[in-house]
Design an enzyme around this catalytic site. Sequence first.
Site, PDB file in Angstrom:
ATOM      1  N   SER A  10      60.177 106.756 -26.021  1.00 16.30           N
ATOM      2  CA  SER A  10      60.687 106.101 -24.804  1.00 16.30           C
ATOM      3  C   SER A  10      62.190 106.317 -24.632  1.00 16.30           C
ATOM      4  CB  SER A  10      60.374 104.601 -24.849  1.00 16.30           C
ATOM      5  OG  SER A  10      61.072 103.995 -25.920  1.00 16.30           O
ATOM      6  N   SER A 132      64.979 109.640 -41.483  1.00 15.69           N
ATOM      7  CA  SER A 132      65.712 108.738 -42.352  1.00 15.69           C
ATOM      8  C   SER A 132      67.035 108.477 -41.643  1.00 15.69           C
ATOM      9  CB  SER A 132      65.895 109.383 -43.722  1.00 15.69           C
ATOM     10  OG  SER A 132      66.737 108.623 -44.549  1.00 15.69           O
ATOM     11  N   TYR A 146      68.462  97.891 -44.092  1.00 13.35           N
ATOM     12  CA  TYR A 146      68.214  99.182 -43.431  1.00 13.35           C
ATOM     13  C   TYR A 146      68.317 100.307 -44.463  1.00 13.35           C
ATOM     14  CZ  TYR A 146      68.723 102.897 -39.860  1.00 13.35           C
ATOM     15  OH  TYR A 146      68.569 104.026 -39.080  1.00 13.35           O
ATOM     16  N   LYS A 150      65.307 102.976 -45.316  1.00 15.61           N
ATOM     17  CA  LYS A 150      65.462 104.430 -45.194  1.00 15.61           C
ATOM     18  C   LYS A 150      65.410 105.111 -46.573  1.00 15.61           C
ATOM     19  CE  LYS A 150      65.727 104.907 -40.670  1.00 15.61           C
ATOM     20  NZ  LYS A 150      64.606 105.498 -39.921  1.00 15.61           N
ATOM     21  N   THR A 181      72.443 107.458 -29.001  1.00 18.47           N
ATOM     22  CA  THR A 181      71.131 107.115 -28.436  1.00 18.47           C
ATOM     23  C   THR A 181      71.194 105.620 -28.102  1.00 18.47           C
ATOM     24  OG1 THR A 181      70.253 106.499 -30.576  1.00 18.47           O
ATOM     25  CG2 THR A 181      70.045 108.828 -29.946  1.00 18.47           C
TER      26      THR A 181
HETATM   27  P1  NAP Z   1      66.470 104.614 -29.844  1.00 23.04           P
HETATM   28  O1  NAP Z   1      66.934 105.420 -28.695  1.00 23.04           O
HETATM   29  O2  NAP Z   1      66.734 103.156 -29.782  1.00 23.04           O
HETATM   30  O3  NAP Z   1      64.897 104.880 -30.074  1.00 23.04           O
HETATM   31  C1  NAP Z   1      64.149 104.135 -30.976  1.00 23.04           C
HETATM   32  C2  NAP Z   1      62.691 104.364 -30.626  1.00 23.04           C
HETATM   33  O4  NAP Z   1      61.859 103.707 -31.603  1.00 23.04           O
HETATM   34  C3  NAP Z   1      62.308 103.794 -29.269  1.00 23.04           C
HETATM   35  O5  NAP Z   1      61.577 104.777 -28.558  1.00 23.04           O
HETATM   36  C4  NAP Z   1      61.409 102.627 -29.610  1.00 23.04           C
HETATM   37  O6  NAP Z   1      60.393 102.437 -28.645  1.00 23.04           O
HETATM   38  C5  NAP Z   1      60.774 103.121 -30.895  1.00 23.04           C
HETATM   39  N1  NAP Z   1      60.096 102.052 -31.627  1.00 23.04           N
HETATM   40  C6  NAP Z   1      60.608 100.920 -32.125  1.00 23.04           C
HETATM   41  N2  NAP Z   1      59.632 100.192 -32.710  1.00 23.04           N
HETATM   42  C7  NAP Z   1      58.481 100.894 -32.558  1.00 23.04           C
HETATM   43  C8  NAP Z   1      57.125 100.688 -32.941  1.00 23.04           C
HETATM   44  N3  NAP Z   1      56.727  99.569 -33.580  1.00 23.04           N
HETATM   45  N4  NAP Z   1      56.203 101.641 -32.638  1.00 23.04           N
HETATM   46  C9  NAP Z   1      56.563 102.761 -31.970  1.00 23.04           C
HETATM   47  N5  NAP Z   1      57.833 103.001 -31.565  1.00 23.04           N
HETATM   48  C10 NAP Z   1      58.763 102.072 -31.867  1.00 23.04           C
HETATM   49  O7  NAP Z   1      67.164 105.114 -31.187  1.00 23.04           O
HETATM   50  P2  NAP Z   1      67.163 106.560 -31.898  1.00 23.04           P
HETATM   51  O8  NAP Z   1      68.534 106.782 -32.399  1.00 23.04           O
HETATM   52  O9  NAP Z   1      66.529 107.569 -31.061  1.00 23.04           O
HETATM   53  O10 NAP Z   1      66.244 106.234 -33.171  1.00 23.04           O
HETATM   54  C11 NAP Z   1      65.266 107.135 -33.620  1.00 23.04           C
HETATM   55  C12 NAP Z   1      65.313 107.218 -35.143  1.00 23.04           C
HETATM   56  O11 NAP Z   1      66.573 107.746 -35.549  1.00 23.04           O
HETATM   57  C13 NAP Z   1      65.136 105.887 -35.852  1.00 23.04           C
HETATM   58  O12 NAP Z   1      64.247 106.049 -36.938  1.00 23.04           O
HETATM   59  C14 NAP Z   1      66.531 105.574 -36.376  1.00 23.04           C
HETATM   60  O13 NAP Z   1      66.519 104.785 -37.533  1.00 23.04           O
HETATM   61  C15 NAP Z   1      67.051 106.976 -36.641  1.00 23.04           C
HETATM   62  N6  NAP Z   1      68.522 107.102 -36.711  1.00 23.04           N
HETATM   63  C16 NAP Z   1      69.288 106.986 -35.601  1.00 23.04           C
HETATM   64  C17 NAP Z   1      70.653 107.139 -35.726  1.00 23.04           C
HETATM   65  C18 NAP Z   1      71.566 107.064 -34.545  1.00 23.04           C
HETATM   66  O14 NAP Z   1      72.783 106.946 -34.727  1.00 23.04           O
HETATM   67  N7  NAP Z   1      71.086 107.159 -33.330  1.00 23.04           N
HETATM   68  C19 NAP Z   1      71.250 107.391 -36.973  1.00 23.04           C
HETATM   69  C20 NAP Z   1      70.428 107.482 -38.084  1.00 23.04           C
HETATM   70  C21 NAP Z   1      69.055 107.354 -37.944  1.00 23.04           C
HETATM   71  P3  NAP Z   1      60.202 101.128 -27.725  1.00 23.04           P
HETATM   72  O15 NAP Z   1      60.626 101.560 -26.355  1.00 23.04           O
HETATM   73  O16 NAP Z   1      58.746 100.836 -27.805  1.00 23.04           O
HETATM   74  O17 NAP Z   1      61.056 100.031 -28.293  1.00 23.04           O
END
Ligand code: NAP
Length: 276
Positions: A10, A132, A146, A150, A181
């Site tokens: 999403s 991760s 967190y 991870k 994001t």
């Molecule tokens: P984001 O834009 O907030 O996206 C998070 C996504 O996870 C959303 O699509 C959300 O969907 C989904 N989600 C949450 N709970 C869920 C569930 N129970 N079942 C299915 N989907 C679920 O953040 P992002 O940065 O893209 O995060 C993606 C991954 O990257 C995560 O694992 C995060 O830990 C990792 N990460 C991000 C960063 C960063 O700085 N951006 C850094 C390190 C790691 P809904 O619309 O349903 O809530």
Amino acid sequence: MKTWLITGCSSGFGQRLAIAAADRGDQVVATARDPRSIEDMAAAYGGRMIALPLDVTDAASAVSAVAGAEASFGGLDILVNNAGYGLYGAIEEGASDEYRPMFDVNVFGLIETAKAALPALRSRGGTIVNFSSGAGIAGGGGSGYYNAAKFAVEGVSEALADELQPFGIRVIIVEPGPFRTEFLGRSTTMAARQMPEYAASSGKRRRYRETNDGNQAGDPDKAVAVILQAVDAEEPPLHLPLGPVAYAIAERKLRAFKADMDAWRDIAIHTDFDRA
Ligand code: NAP
């Protein structure tokens, strides 16, 4: 042409990966808790992208999504376990009804989704991409829960890489630093209990979100380009720190780990039974 199944499409990395994979001609099963949020994205690609419901805390929905991939595209090549969210707060501040649901999504959801996809992946080889974080490389005050989640992703992924190598399945652990994001916005939660004792130390992590949301240096589209390159590689990396911050974290961790080992090797290594 490869077939992808991606969780959490999403927004953020998941959404961009789905678009990038479909843009280059691959087939994509884009999934979200509420598939209505991704229907327009999928519709733009005709039959090459389908939108299916998948809440990673519901193992049956992962099984259905994999069945959907097989029904629509005849199988699955690449699983991306992207869905996840953060929890900040000192360990003493966190409550079990805060950290357990976070583990349910980041760790147990990833495990159940991988298990659902494995029969399809084992039948023809493929790739698992597990998200991760730099937080999965090194722990730090204020993000211990967190970090723990991870770190669990790292351990499960390393074991999977070993177990699945005979089936021709490769595992890539993506370890992003801060990327712009929705992560620091809607996907970061805070422990409700806030103890003044931690205000000057790990409490600073709470303020990190206020000042950094929307200002992260990392461009998620560039991250996605690197992930595609790794997926396509003849020999993909098991560990893929993404961005300069993640690289700095990994280098610091490796140096400190090595320094501890070097300093204590002569003492700590002599622990086996004496042999006659
Ligand atoms: P984001 O834009 O907030 O996206 C998070 C996504 O996870 C959303 O699509 C959300 O969907 C989904 N989600 C949450 N709970 C869920 C569930 N129970 N079942 C299915 N989907 C679920 O953040 P992002 O940065 O893209 O995060 C993606 C991954 O990257 C995560 O694992 C995060 O830990 C990792 N990460 C991000 C960063 C960063 O700085 N951006 C850094 C390190 C790691 P809904 O619309 O349903 O809530």
